[in-house]
Enzyme design. Structure first.
Site, PDB file in Angstrom:
ATOM      1  N   SER A   1       0.843  -1.197   0.000  1.00 39.50           N
ATOM      2  CA  SER A   1       0.000   0.000   0.000  1.00 39.50           C
ATOM      3  C   SER A   1       0.876   1.244   0.000  1.00 39.50           C
ATOM      4  CB  SER A   1      -0.865   0.015   1.263  1.00 39.50           C
ATOM      5  OG  SER A   1      -1.483   1.280   1.410  1.00 39.50           O
TER       6      SER A   1
ATOM      7  N   TYR B   1      -3.035  -0.923  10.160  1.00 38.02           N
ATOM      8  CA  TYR B   1      -3.095  -1.381   8.767  1.00 38.02           C
ATOM      9  C   TYR B   1      -1.814  -0.985   8.041  1.00 38.02           C
ATOM     10  CZ  TYR B   1      -4.377  -1.292   3.820  1.00 38.02           C
ATOM     11  OH  TYR B   1      -4.385  -1.464   2.461  1.00 38.02           O
TER      12      TYR B   1
HETATM   13  P1  NDP Z   1     -11.645  -5.582  -0.660  1.00 39.51           P
HETATM   14  O1  NDP Z   1     -12.043  -5.268   0.734  1.00 39.51           O
HETATM   15  O2  NDP Z   1     -12.443  -5.043  -1.777  1.00 39.51           O
HETATM   16  O3  NDP Z   1     -11.541  -7.176  -0.819  1.00 39.51           O
HETATM   17  C1  NDP Z   1     -10.835  -7.899   0.140  1.00 39.51           C
HETATM   18  C2  NDP Z   1     -10.623  -9.317  -0.325  1.00 39.51           C
HETATM   19  O4  NDP Z   1      -9.844  -9.995   0.672  1.00 39.51           O
HETATM   20  C3  NDP Z   1     -11.910 -10.089  -0.479  1.00 39.51           C
HETATM   21  O5  NDP Z   1     -11.735 -11.021  -1.507  1.00 39.51           O
HETATM   22  C4  NDP Z   1     -12.050 -10.786   0.874  1.00 39.51           C
HETATM   23  O6  NDP Z   1     -12.782 -12.004   0.810  1.00 39.51           O
HETATM   24  C5  NDP Z   1     -10.603 -11.077   1.220  1.00 39.51           C
HETATM   25  N1  NDP Z   1     -10.420 -11.113   2.667  1.00 39.51           N
HETATM   26  C6  NDP Z   1     -10.524 -10.071   3.530  1.00 39.51           C
HETATM   27  N2  NDP Z   1     -10.365 -10.504   4.786  1.00 39.51           N
HETATM   28  C7  NDP Z   1     -10.161 -11.847   4.716  1.00 39.51           C
HETATM   29  C8  NDP Z   1      -9.955 -12.872   5.675  1.00 39.51           C
HETATM   30  N3  NDP Z   1      -9.959 -12.606   6.980  1.00 39.51           N
HETATM   31  N4  NDP Z   1      -9.787 -14.139   5.246  1.00 39.51           N
HETATM   32  C9  NDP Z   1      -9.812 -14.411   3.930  1.00 39.51           C
HETATM   33  N5  NDP Z   1     -10.022 -13.509   2.968  1.00 39.51           N
HETATM   34  C10 NDP Z   1     -10.192 -12.242   3.360  1.00 39.51           C
HETATM   35  O7  NDP Z   1     -10.112  -5.135  -0.758  1.00 39.51           O
HETATM   36  P2  NDP Z   1      -9.325  -4.403  -1.946  1.00 39.51           P
HETATM   37  O8  NDP Z   1      -9.575  -5.111  -3.210  1.00 39.51           O
HETATM   38  O9  NDP Z   1      -9.553  -2.962  -1.843  1.00 39.51           O
HETATM   39  O10 NDP Z   1      -7.811  -4.650  -1.464  1.00 39.51           O
HETATM   40  C11 NDP Z   1      -6.995  -5.658  -2.017  1.00 39.51           C
HETATM   41  C12 NDP Z   1      -5.577  -5.425  -1.548  1.00 39.51           C
HETATM   42  O11 NDP Z   1      -5.133  -4.132  -1.965  1.00 39.51           O
HETATM   43  C13 NDP Z   1      -5.399  -5.464  -0.034  1.00 39.51           C
HETATM   44  O12 NDP Z   1      -4.156  -6.056   0.271  1.00 39.51           O
HETATM   45  C14 NDP Z   1      -5.385  -3.988   0.351  1.00 39.51           C
HETATM   46  O13 NDP Z   1      -4.710  -3.773   1.559  1.00 39.51           O
HETATM   47  C15 NDP Z   1      -4.644  -3.410  -0.840  1.00 39.51           C
HETATM   48  N6  NDP Z   1      -4.859  -1.989  -1.034  1.00 39.51           N
HETATM   49  C16 NDP Z   1      -6.090  -1.510  -1.390  1.00 39.51           C
HETATM   50  C17 NDP Z   1      -6.284  -0.172  -1.620  1.00 39.51           C
HETATM   51  C18 NDP Z   1      -7.595   0.402  -2.038  1.00 39.51           C
HETATM   52  O14 NDP Z   1      -7.690   1.632  -2.156  1.00 39.51           O
HETATM   53  N7  NDP Z   1      -8.629  -0.406  -2.269  1.00 39.51           N
HETATM   54  C19 NDP Z   1      -5.165   0.786  -1.458  1.00 39.51           C
HETATM   55  C20 NDP Z   1      -3.920   0.184  -1.098  1.00 39.51           C
HETATM   56  C21 NDP Z   1      -3.788  -1.157  -0.899  1.00 39.51           C
HETATM   57  P3  NDP Z   1     -14.411 -12.033   0.983  1.00 39.51           P
HETATM   58  O15 NDP Z   1     -14.983 -11.451  -0.280  1.00 39.51           O
HETATM   59  O16 NDP Z   1     -14.745 -13.461   1.142  1.00 39.51           O
HETATM   60  O17 NDP Z   1     -14.728 -11.197   2.173  1.00 39.51           O
END
Ligand code: NDP
Length: 254
Positions: free
Chosen positions: A147, A160
Site C-alpha cells: 500500500s 493497517y
Molecule cells: P476488498 O475489501 O475489496 O476485498 C478484500 C478481499 O480480501 C476479499 O476477496 C475478501 O474475501 C478477502 N479477505 C478479507 N479478509 C479476509 C480474511 N480474513 N480471510 C480471507 N479472505 C479475506 O479489498 P481491496 O480489493 O480494496 O484490497 C486488495 C488489496 O489491496 C489489499 O491487500 C489492500 O490492503 C490493498 N490496497 C487496497 C487499496 C484500495 O484503495 N482499495 C489501497 C492500497 C492497498 P471475501 O470477499 O470473502 O470477504
C-alpha cells in the site's frame, strides 16, 4: 501463445476488488486461476463466472485467513479444487492480495484489532509462502499487495499501515532467499482504488473528488490499474525484477 499458458496462479482475496481484477487479468493471460475468498462465496463464484465467460479457467476455494488453522484450511481447499480439475498440486504464481483494513487511529486501536490485522495481513501471507515453497515451481512468482500507506503517513489506520510495512520487509527478504530458484518476489503498492475497502471514504461526491485529486491523473484507480502491473510482474518479461516495491498509485503525492 498466451503468456501464462500452462501455469497455475493463486490469488488470495480474489472474490472482490483488486483481487478479482488480478484473477481476471491472469486468466486472460492463460493461467488456471485459484480464486481464494474468506466468506463471500457468491462474489467468488461471480469472479469464476466472469473468467469462464471469457473462455478462461478458474475455480473458487475458501479459507478464513484470520483463523488459527488458516494455512491448513487454505492448502486443503486448494488441493481439492486442483484435484477436481485434474491439475497438478504445483503452482507458478502466488499473489498475496487479501487483507483487512480499518484499524482506526491510535486512540481507537484495540489489541484485538491489532492481532487480527497482523494475522490476516502478515502472518497468513508469510506462512502461505512457507507452506507453498515445496510446490511453487522454480522460476515462479510471488507478488505481495502492499500500500502507499507504507511510504506516506497514514494515521487514519496506523496498524493497517504497519502490516503493509511488514509486507514490504517480507518481500525484500524472500526475494533474496528465493532468487537462487529463479523465483521473483515483489510488492505492488496501490493508492486509492475504488473497491469495497474504501467505499465509506467515497460516500459523497466531495470525498470522491478529494481522493481522485491525490493522483496526478485526477481520478480514483480501478482494480485493472493494479492488475495490469501484477500481470507484467508475473510474466517472463519481468524475470529481472525482484525485491522491489512497485508504486502503482497513479502518481499519488508526487
Ligand atoms: P476488498 O475489501 O475489496 O476485498 C478484500 C478481499 O480480501 C476479499 O476477496 C475478501 O474475501 C478477502 N479477505 C478479507 N479478509 C479476509 C480474511 N480474513 N480471510 C480471507 N479472505 C479475506 O479489498 P481491496 O480489493 O480494496 O484490497 C486488495 C488489496 O489491496 C489489499 O491487500 C489492500 O490492503 C490493498 N490496497 C487496497 C487499496 C484500495 O484503495 N482499495 C489501497 C492500497 C492497498 P471475501 O470477499 O470473502 O470477504
Amino acid at each position: 501463445m498466451s503468456a501464462l499458458a500452462g501455469r497455475t496462479a493463486i490469488v488470495t482475496g480474489a472474490s472482490r476488488g483488486i483481487g478479482r481484477g488480478i484473477a481476471e487479468r491472469l486468466a486472460t493471460d492463460g493461467a488456471l486461476v485459484a480464486v481464494h475468498y474468506g466468506s463471500n462465496e457468491k462474489a467468488a463464484l461471480e469472479t469464476v463466472e466472469i473468467i469462464e465467460g471469457r473462455g478462461g479457467r478458474a475455480f473458487a476455494f475458501r479459507a478464513e485467513l484470520g483463523a488459527p488453522d488458516a494455512v491448513d484450511t487454505f492448502y486443503a481447499a486448494l488441493d481439492a479444487g486442483l484435484a477436481e480439475r485434474g491439475a497438478a498440486r504445483e503452482f507458478d504464481i502466488l499473489v498475496n492480495n487479501a487483507a483487512a483494513s480499518g484499524s482506526g487511529r491510535i486512540h481507537q486501536l484495540t489489541t484485538e484489532v491489532f492481532d487480527r490485522l497482523f494475522a490476516i495481513n502478515v502472518k497468513a501471507p508469510l506462512f502461505l509462502v512457507q507452506r507453498g515453497l515445496d510446490r511453487l515451481r522454480d522460476g515462479g512468482r510471488i507478488v505481495n499487495i502492499s500500500s502507499a500507506a507504507t511510504k506516506h503517513a497514514f494515521p487514519d489506520s496506523v496498524t493497517y499501515a504497519m502490516t503493509k510495512g511488514a509486507v514490504d520487509t517480507m518481500t525484500l527478504a524472500l526475494a533474496k532467499e528465493l532468487g537462487p530458484r529463479g523465483i521473483t518476489v515483489n510488492a505492488v503498492a496501490p493508492g486509492y482504488i475504488a473497491t469495497d475497502m474504501n467505499a465509506r471514504r467515497r460516500a459523497t461526491p466531495e470525498a470522491s473528488a478529494a481522493l481522485a485529486a491525490m493522483s496526478v491523473f485526477n481520478r480514483i484507480g480501478t482494480p485493472a490499474d493494479v492488475a495490469d502491473v501484477v500481470g507484467f510482474l508475473v510474466s517472463d518479461d519481468a524475470r529481472w525484477i525482484t525485491g522491489q516495491y512497485v508504486d502503482a498509485t497513479g502518481g499519488t503525492a508526487l
